[in-house]
Scaffold this motif. Structure first.
Motif, PDB file in Angstrom:
ATOM      1  N   TRP A  40      -4.522   5.453   2.810  1.00  0.00           N
ATOM      2  CA  TRP A  40      -3.740   4.361   2.236  1.00  0.00           C
ATOM      3  C   TRP A  40      -4.514   3.719   1.098  1.00  0.00           C
ATOM      4  CZ3 TRP A  40       1.217   3.601   3.362  1.00  0.00           C
ATOM      5  CH2 TRP A  40       1.709   4.196   4.512  1.00  0.00           C
TER       6      TRP A  40
ATOM      7  N   GLN B  63       0.829  -1.199   0.000  1.00  0.00           N
ATOM      8  CA  GLN B  63       0.000   0.000   0.000  1.00  0.00           C
ATOM      9  C   GLN B  63       0.865   1.252   0.000  1.00  0.00           C
ATOM     10  OE1 GLN B  63      -2.505  -0.581   3.501  1.00  0.00           O
ATOM     11  NE2 GLN B  63      -4.120  -1.407   2.183  1.00  0.00           N
TER      12      GLN B  63
ATOM     13  N   SER C 101       0.830   5.765   0.462  1.00  0.00           N
ATOM     14  CA  SER C 101       0.162   6.967   0.930  1.00  0.00           C
ATOM     15  C   SER C 101       0.918   8.172   0.399  1.00  0.00           C
ATOM     16  CB  SER C 101       0.140   7.013   2.462  1.00  0.00           C
ATOM     17  OG  SER C 101      -0.396   8.251   2.909  1.00  0.00           O
TER      18      SER C 101
END
Length: 95
Positions: free
Chosen positions: A51, A42, A44
């Motif tokens: 996320w 993931q 960000s």
């Protein structure tokens, strides 16, 4: 700062600590006992407030339900692994 290698053992559902990614091409590898779970890389872009799974045009090359490897190319962001749906996992992930 460029990440050379991060290796983490996931023994429960949840996310690993975030690490900074300075951008560029990277590879991911997973191995171990997945216990029916899914491991996703993931990212960000807002310092960890939001996320999202890393994918390209709806296709994921870095989400796994078994041992495997994949590649990605991203700009500056934070990265983490997230394990969901696992029972008795012992999964190693490497970035």
């Amino acid at each position: 700062m460029e990440i050379k290698q991060v290796q983490v053992n996931l023994t429960a559902n949840g996310a690993t600590p975030a690490v900074p990614w300075s951008g560029g091409v990277g590879t991911v590898a997973t191995w171990g006992t997945f216990g029916g779970g899914t491991v996703a890389l993931q990212m960000s872009v807002d310092n960890g407030a939001t996320w999202m799974n890393v994918d390209r045009s709806g296709e994921s090359y870095v989400t796994f339900t078994a041992a495997g490897n994949g590649g990605f190319q991203l700009g500056l962001c934070l990265l983490r692994f997230n394990l969901t749906g696992a029972t008795s996992p012992n999964v190693w992930v490497s970035l």
